[in-house]
Design a protein around this motif. Structure first.
Motif, PDB file in Angstrom:
ATOM      1  N   GLN A  23       0.835  -1.189   0.000  1.00 29.88           N
ATOM      2  CA  GLN A  23       0.000   0.000   0.000  1.00 29.88           C
ATOM      3  C   GLN A  23       0.873   1.243   0.000  1.00 29.88           C
ATOM      4  O   GLN A  23       2.083   1.162   0.223  1.00 29.88           O
ATOM      5  N   PHE A  24       0.251   2.391  -0.232  1.00 29.39           N
ATOM      6  CA  PHE A  24       0.984   3.634  -0.417  1.00 29.39           C
ATOM      7  C   PHE A  24       0.479   4.708   0.536  1.00 29.39           C
ATOM      8  O   PHE A  24      -0.716   4.822   0.766  1.00 29.39           O
ATOM      9  N   ARG A  25       1.407   5.495   1.058  1.00 34.45           N
ATOM     10  CA  ARG A  25       1.089   6.601   1.963  1.00 34.45           C
ATOM     11  C   ARG A  25       0.991   7.859   1.108  1.00 34.45           C
ATOM     12  O   ARG A  25       1.972   8.236   0.452  1.00 34.45           O
ATOM     13  N   ILE A  26      -0.185   8.487   1.117  1.00 36.40           N
ATOM     14  CA  ILE A  26      -0.395   9.663   0.263  1.00 36.40           C
ATOM     15  C   ILE A  26      -1.146  10.767   1.000  1.00 36.40           C
ATOM     16  O   ILE A  26      -1.815  10.518   1.997  1.00 36.40           O
ATOM     17  N   GLN A  27      -1.017  11.978   0.459  1.00 34.40           N
ATOM     18  CA  GLN A  27      -1.840  13.122   0.857  1.00 34.40           C
ATOM     19  C   GLN A  27      -2.525  13.613  -0.409  1.00 34.40           C
ATOM     20  O   GLN A  27      -1.906  13.670  -1.474  1.00 34.40           O
ATOM     21  N   THR A  28      -3.802  13.984  -0.288  1.00 35.44           N
ATOM     22  CA  THR A  28      -4.504  14.481  -1.472  1.00 35.44           C
ATOM     23  C   THR A  28      -5.111  15.860  -1.252  1.00 35.44           C
ATOM     24  O   THR A  28      -5.808  16.362  -2.116  1.00 35.44           O
ATOM     25  N   ASN A  29      -4.855  16.467  -0.103  1.00 40.69           N
ATOM     26  CA  ASN A  29      -5.347  17.821   0.143  1.00 40.69           C
ATOM     27  C   ASN A  29      -4.390  18.526   1.090  1.00 40.69           C
ATOM     28  O   ASN A  29      -3.422  17.948   1.545  1.00 40.69           O
ATOM     29  N   GLU A  30      -4.684  19.765   1.386  1.00 40.58           N
ATOM     30  CA  GLU A  30      -3.780  20.562   2.214  1.00 40.58           C
ATOM     31  C   GLU A  30      -4.003  20.378   3.715  1.00 40.58           C
ATOM     32  O   GLU A  30      -3.360  21.040   4.517  1.00 40.58           O
ATOM     33  N   SER A  31      -4.891  19.478   4.118  1.00 41.53           N
ATOM     34  CA  SER A  31      -5.172  19.286   5.544  1.00 41.53           C
ATOM     35  C   SER A  31      -3.998  18.666   6.283  1.00 41.53           C
ATOM     36  O   SER A  31      -3.918  18.741   7.498  1.00 41.53           O
TER      37      SER A  31
END
Length: 63
Positions: A23-31
């Motif tokens: 699995q992958f660790r991601i961010q998709t927004n500025e929170s």
């Protein structure tokens, strides 16, 4: 004497709840909240302008 394999319990994807060995660790927004997601959800999120990759989680570690 060889090394023991390190196998951890599978984690569910934070988006679709599907369990995967990689699995992958991601961010998709500025929170600033990180998510652990499967390959399918990661590929969909990568098209976002706010996408940020943070690493790969593997159920079975090499050493």
């Amino acid at each position: 004497m060889g090394k023991k394999d390190r196998i951890r319990p599978p984690k569910p994807c934070d988006i679709c709840s599907k369990e995967a060995d990689v699995q992958f660790r991601i961010q998709t927004n500025e929170s600033g909240n990180w998510r652990i997601v499967c390959k399918t959800c990661q590929e969909q999120a990568a098209s976002s302008a706010d996408y940020l990759y943070g690493g790969t989680w593997k159920r079975k570690k090499r050493n």
